[in-house]
Design an enzyme around this catalytic site. Structure first.
Site, mmCIF file in Angstrom:
data_model
loop_
_atom_site.group_PDB
_atom_site.id
_atom_site.type_symbol
_atom_site.label_atom_id
_atom_site.label_comp_id
_atom_site.label_asym_id
_atom_site.label_seq_id
_atom_site.Cartn_x
_atom_site.Cartn_y
_atom_site.Cartn_z
ATOM 1 N N ASP A 8 1.004 -1.127 -0.159
ATOM 2 C CA ASP A 8 0.070 -0.099 -0.334
ATOM 3 C C ASP A 8 0.826 1.132 -0.039
ATOM 4 O O ASP A 8 2.311 1.172 -0.152
ATOM 5 C CB ASP A 8 -1.123 -0.202 1.377
ATOM 6 C CG ASP A 8 -2.353 0.859 1.054
ATOM 7 O OD1 ASP A 8 -2.399 1.463 0.029
ATOM 8 O OD2 ASP A 8 -3.132 0.445 1.887
ATOM 9 N N HIS A 116 -7.805 4.455 7.562
ATOM 10 C CA HIS A 116 -9.101 4.505 6.947
ATOM 11 C C HIS A 116 -9.261 2.964 6.613
ATOM 12 O O HIS A 116 -8.284 2.332 6.745
ATOM 13 C CB HIS A 116 -9.394 5.222 5.622
ATOM 14 C CG HIS A 116 -8.234 4.554 4.448
ATOM 15 N ND1 HIS A 116 -6.943 5.195 4.462
ATOM 16 C CD2 HIS A 116 -8.306 3.924 3.498
ATOM 17 C CE1 HIS A 116 -6.442 4.622 3.494
ATOM 18 N NE2 HIS A 116 -7.133 3.768 2.807
#
Length: 277
Positions: A8, A116
């Protein structure tokens, strides 16, 4: 040994702002890609030195076309582009261990950089079998169904703490920064994080070889609750057959396959993202 790396961007060295991770801010995004690649190369180098014979890298951020394949060494294969049936965990077949690199904490985590879960504007909370989880937990659950251990998690202090709580003290972690707020942190420079990440990857490969890397403990049947930020998003998703609406913003899905649950949450999130508020 075949290693799988889901990479990520929000948890990479030096990244603190949403501008670093979106292509609509070209200068800042270029920095984000550079730092994502920095952390990725560090763990690749460490894994190869420790004896990995093949590495599969899944570009797991946003559009999933952030990693420049020309920057990767031999013995590495890149899973690039989207959509992917299993998103951040696509293509783990035959792998001996999983690395989560550049990861971030789940939505709602205090003192976490860019926290998130799956979608900044859509998802408020996710629960798997009643336990709140983020992307680390969801992806680890898919791997658990295949009995593939999670050997390494890298990112800010918050996601590393989350990983240890979820997977236990045997998980190898590498902290490259510490959040002060959602978009502020104390950062280590790349010259310091590279050796930290490389050594962590070596340790992780050793833990796989010694069969100490943890597999997430999860039991059937699977129950997945998805709470949205807006009731209208929940309205749309609640019309999917097999989905049960629990309250104004929450839906639930039950199943016997974690891969199926992962596909469902990806589809539900994509549908919710398309809603005009």
């Amino acid at each position: 040994m075949k290693i799988y790396i889901s990479v990520d961007m929000e948890g990479a060295t030096g990244i603190v702002s949403s501008l670093h991770v979106v292509d609509s801010a070209p200068v800042e995004y270029a920095f984000g890609c550079k730092m994502q690649l920095h952390d990725l190369r560090a763990v690749i180098d460490g894994a190869l030195e420790a004896g990995a014979t093949e590495i599969i890298v899944n570009d797991s951020h946003e559009r999933m076309i952030n990693v420049d394949v020309s920057s990767l060494p031999e013995k590495v294969r890149l899973v690039s582009g989207s959509p992917k049936a299993l998103g951040m965990i696509e293509g783990t077949e035959g792998c001996d261990g999983i690395f989560f690199v550049g990861y971030h904490a789940m939505a709602g985590t205090s003192g976490a950089i860019l926290d998130h879960t799956l979608s900044v504007n859509t998802v408020f909370n996710v629960k798997l079998n009643g336990t709140p989880v983020g992307e680390t937990g969801l992806n680890a659950a898919v791997c658990a169904e295949k009995n593939i251990p999670i050997a390494l998690v890298t990112g800010d202090k918050a996601v590393c703490r989350e990983a240890q709580k979820l997977l236990g003290e045997d998980i190898t972690i590498c902290t490259v920064k510490e959040g002060r707020s959602n978009s502020c942190g104390i950062l280590l420079p790349p010259c310091e994080t590279y050796p930290l990440l490389k050594n962590a990857a070596k340790e992780a490969v050793s833990s796989i070889r010694a069969r100490k890397a943890p597999v997430l403990k999860i039991s059937l049947p699977y129950s997945l609750e998805l709470t949205f930020k807006h009731t209208r998003q929940c309205d749309e998703v609640s019309y999917i057959p097999g989905v049960n609406r629990i309250d104004g913003r929450t839906v639930m899905m039950k199943g016997e396959s974690m891969e199926e649950m992962r596909r469902w949450i990806s589809a539900a999130t994509s549908l919710a993202e398309s809603v005009r508020l």
